[in-house]
Design an enzyme around this catalytic site. Structure first.
Site, PDB file in Angstrom:
ATOM      1  CG  HIS A 119      -1.826  -1.048   1.198  1.00  0.00           C
ATOM      2  ND1 HIS A 119      -3.026  -0.947   0.534  1.00  0.00           N
ATOM      3  CD2 HIS A 119      -1.865  -2.252   1.898  1.00  0.00           C
ATOM      4  CE1 HIS A 119      -3.823  -2.237   0.797  1.00  0.00           C
ATOM      5  NE2 HIS A 119      -2.963  -2.865   1.824  1.00  0.00           N
TER       6      HIS A 119
ATOM      7  CB  ALA B 211       5.920 -24.504   8.978  1.00  0.00           C
TER       8      ALA B 211
END
Length: 180
Positions: free
Chosen positions: A98, A144
């Site tokens: 953004h 992970a």
């Protein structure tokens, strides 16, 4: 945006989400249906790809041969998989952010696309987040829960937040990347 792309996104998000996982009865047919919808979205999809239930694929992605997109994963526009890759569930690959206007202290719009490139034979674990502009080298494992904010070389196992190299798993491939 093209209406055909929007229809395929809608179909992948609705029908693709209720079809069974690849490993379940009828999963092979379900995967073919999801790949069909994804071909209407992505730039190209190679042979033998597997797209699991709940996966979201955006425009201009390239999925090389035998790439597996995990359940409930997000692959943003411009991501390139070179092939023979697999990922666990809930992996998010971002290629945009953004824009922040410091004068008004507001977020306004999206940044330009910074493509993510995933090399051949890469294994991405459950819940990994890959940020814009990252390249992951060939024959690499990402543990992970990792947050990959910088590029990772070939032939290593990397994990953590931020994701760093934990060990070299293929010395020959890792060293060949640094030869001149």
């Amino acid at each position: 945006m093209n209406i055909k792309v929007n229809i395929n996104k809608l179909m992948l998000a609705t029908i693709g989400k209720i079809l069974p996982l690849h490993r379940h009865p009828g999963g092979g047919i379900a995967n073919r249906v999801r790949v069909f919808f994804a071909k209407g979205i992505a730039k190209s999809i190679g042979e033998g790809c597997n797209i699991e239930r709940g996966a979201e694929i955006q425009e201009d992605c390239v999925l090389g041969d035998h790439t597996g997109i995990g359940p409930n994963s997000l692959v943003q526009q411009g991501t390139i998989f070179k092939g023979y890759c697999m990922m666990g569930p809930n992996v998010h690959i971002y290629t945009t952010g953004h824009k922040y206007d410091k004068d008004s202290h507001k977020f306004d719009g999206m940044t330009e696309v910074k493509p993510v490139t995933i090399g051949k034979n890469v294994w991405i674990g459950y819940g990994v987040i890959i940020l814009p502009g990252v390249t992951i080298g060939d024959n690499t494992i990402i543990g992970a829960g990792s947050v990959v904010s910088k590029s990772i070389p070939s032939g290593v196992m990397a994990a953590g937040n931020p994701c760093i190299v934990k060990k070299v798993i293929d010395e020959e491939i890792h060293n060949s990347e640094f030869k001149t």
